[in-house]
Design a protein around this motif. Structure first.
Motif, short mmCIF file in Angstrom:
data_model
loop_
_atom_site.label_atom_id
_atom_site.label_comp_id
_atom_site.label_asym_id
_atom_site.label_seq_id
_atom_site.Cartn_x
_atom_site.Cartn_y
_atom_site.Cartn_z
N THR A 156 28.07 35.82 18.62
CA THR A 156 27.05 35.27 19.68
C THR A 156 25.87 36.60 18.33
O THR A 156 26.56 37.33 17.52
CB THR A 156 26.77 35.90 20.35
OG1 THR A 156 26.94 36.99 20.82
CG2 THR A 156 27.64 35.18 21.47
N ARG A 157 25.39 35.45 18.22
CA ARG A 157 24.36 36.50 17.58
C ARG A 157 23.47 37.91 17.82
O ARG A 157 22.86 38.14 17.38
CB ARG A 157 22.62 35.54 17.30
CG ARG A 157 21.70 35.59 16.30
CD ARG A 157 20.39 34.41 16.38
NE ARG A 157 19.41 34.59 15.13
CZ ARG A 157 19.10 35.48 14.65
NH1 ARG A 157 18.53 36.26 16.16
NH2 ARG A 157 18.10 35.14 13.70
N GLY A 191 24.07 41.28 16.26
CA GLY A 191 22.74 41.83 15.83
C GLY A 191 23.02 42.71 16.20
O GLY A 191 22.54 43.96 16.07
N ARG A 205 33.95 34.38 13.61
CA ARG A 205 32.41 32.84 13.52
C ARG A 205 32.75 33.15 12.15
O ARG A 205 32.18 33.60 11.72
CB ARG A 205 31.96 34.14 14.16
CG ARG A 205 30.66 32.82 13.93
CD ARG A 205 29.44 32.67 15.25
NE ARG A 205 28.00 31.89 14.27
CZ ARG A 205 26.42 32.48 15.20
NH1 ARG A 205 26.52 32.72 16.72
NH2 ARG A 205 25.71 31.67 14.46
N TRP A 211 30.02 33.10 9.66
CA TRP A 211 28.23 32.91 9.51
C TRP A 211 27.44 32.74 8.14
O TRP A 211 28.36 33.16 7.17
CB TRP A 211 28.40 35.07 9.90
CG TRP A 211 28.37 35.50 11.63
CD1 TRP A 211 29.19 35.65 11.64
CD2 TRP A 211 27.42 35.39 12.31
NE1 TRP A 211 29.74 35.92 12.87
CE2 TRP A 211 28.20 35.87 13.30
CE3 TRP A 211 25.95 34.50 12.48
CZ2 TRP A 211 27.24 35.99 14.79
CZ3 TRP A 211 25.79 34.86 13.60
CH2 TRP A 211 25.82 35.34 15.08
N GLU A 254 22.00 33.50 8.08
CA GLU A 254 21.52 34.04 9.84
C GLU A 254 21.88 35.51 9.25
O GLU A 254 20.93 36.61 10.18
CB GLU A 254 22.51 33.58 10.28
CG GLU A 254 22.39 32.13 10.98
CD GLU A 254 23.85 31.71 11.04
OE1 GLU A 254 23.99 30.99 12.48
OE2 GLU A 254 25.09 32.10 10.98
N GLU A 275 18.57 37.47 8.12
CA GLU A 275 18.01 37.92 9.42
C GLU A 275 17.87 38.74 9.92
O GLU A 275 17.38 39.16 10.43
CB GLU A 275 17.34 36.35 10.18
CG GLU A 275 16.83 34.84 9.94
CD GLU A 275 16.67 34.04 10.22
OE1 GLU A 275 16.72 32.44 9.75
OE2 GLU A 275 17.33 33.61 11.04
N LEU A 276 19.62 39.05 10.79
CA LEU A 276 19.79 39.80 11.49
C LEU A 276 19.64 41.24 10.97
O LEU A 276 18.61 42.27 11.33
CB LEU A 276 21.38 39.57 11.82
CG LEU A 276 21.13 38.08 13.03
CD1 LEU A 276 22.71 38.31 13.52
CD2 LEU A 276 20.70 38.60 13.65
#
Ligand code: SAM
Length: 285
Positions: A144-145, A149, A227, A229, A233, A236-237
């Motif tokens: 998950t983000r 993160g 996952r 990625w 994404e 951004e993280l």
């Protein structure tokens, strides 16, 4: 040395003969290192880039998801003041690395400069280091983000001011195909199976198998449930975690083979390659 050929057996006259590798006598970690790692070159490349980014020599580094810690061992060997921290939560893999890499590659003084932590990378913020490396897409375990993160924020907290974080990535339409790529190695074949890819969740299941000249197979030597990625994404993280100068190093293409040429350059716009490997880089202010 991890790069030496596995299972070399001595003959009576002192001559070294290669014992034929089979699924029964081969060691999966040796084969993995021979198949997907180039630690002597890579440890120098990351240090060279670090110098370019910061003007300083890379002395302290942390290898997250270090597995058998062979990259950390090489970093420690490269300079008398180099230190490394390897983090992995799998005790048997770390133990294999201690027996086969640490004790074979490093003398006692060098071993003092290497620390191996049996920990979740989400839980480690010290000692503070100049550089953190997260390689071979291992952070894909974070699905998950929020989890990825949190990991990237943990890395940020682990870096000294000016420190650099390298995280590799793979992608392209080829990676989303159900297929197995087979690469011939000395004494065995390396199989990279892309078992499944779910376009909704980006769950990506892949596996490594090894095949031997006698026809035997070591199936599922390593299986990864990740996952996939995207670079967007990840960038951004990195920015949300506070990293500066976040950018992608994109690998160039060899004109003859149309495969990656090992030369990574900073790019704002990538190429529509069938498959690509790149790195996201960020610096702590
Ligand atoms: C693909 S292997 C990578 C080995 C090595 N870093 C390399 O570049 O080849 C993934 C490793 O990550 C470790 N791992 C997975 N999740 C982890 C976590 N949350 N914290 C620490 N290690 C983890 C596994 O035990 C495994 O050794």
């Amino acid at each position: 040395m991890q790069q030496s050929k596995p299972n070399a057996a001595k003959k009576s006259k002192g001559e070294v003969r290669e014992k034929k590798l089979t699924a029964r006598n081969a060691d999966k970690h040796v084969l993995y290192q021979l198949s997907v790692q180039a630690p002597e070159t890579d440890s120098k490349t990351y240090a060279r880039w670090f110098k370019r980014y910061t003007g300083r020599d890379l002395r302290s580094m942390r290898e997250d998801f270090c597995g058998t810690a062979v990259l950390s061992c090489n970093h420690v060997k490269n300079h008398k003041d180099n230190t490394a921290v390897g983090v992995d939560l799998d005790r048997p893999t770390l133990d294999w690395g201690i027996e086969n890499n640490v004790k074979k590659l490093l003398n006692e003084e060098q071993q003092q400069r290497l620390q191996l932590l049996e920990k979740n990378v989400l839980d480690v913020t010290s000692p503070k280091v100049d550089c953190v490396l997260a390689l071979n897409f291992s952070y894909g375990v974070f699905k998950t983000r929020a989890e990825l993160g949190a990991y990237i924020k943990t890395v940020y907290k682990s870096l000294k001011p000016g420190g650099v974080f390298y995280m590799d990535a793979l992608g392209g339409p080829d990676v989303m195909q159900e297929k197995t790529d087979i690469t011939e190695k000395e004494g065995f074949d390396y199989h990279w199976e892309q078992r499944s890819y779910d376009p909704i969740s980006h769950r990506f299941v892949c596996a490594i198998h090894f095949e031997f000249p006698d026809g035997s197979m070591m199936k599922n030597a390593f299986v990864y449930d990740w996952r996939l990625w995207t670079l967007a994404e990840m960038r951004e993280l990195f920015e949300e975690a506070g990293f500066d100068d976040v950018h992608v190093l994109w690998e160039g293409t060899d004109r003859k083979t149309l495969e990656g040429n090992g030369v990574f350059r900073r790019k704002e716009v990538g190429d529509m390659d069938e498959a690509w490997i790149s790195l996201v880089v960020g610096r702590r202010a």
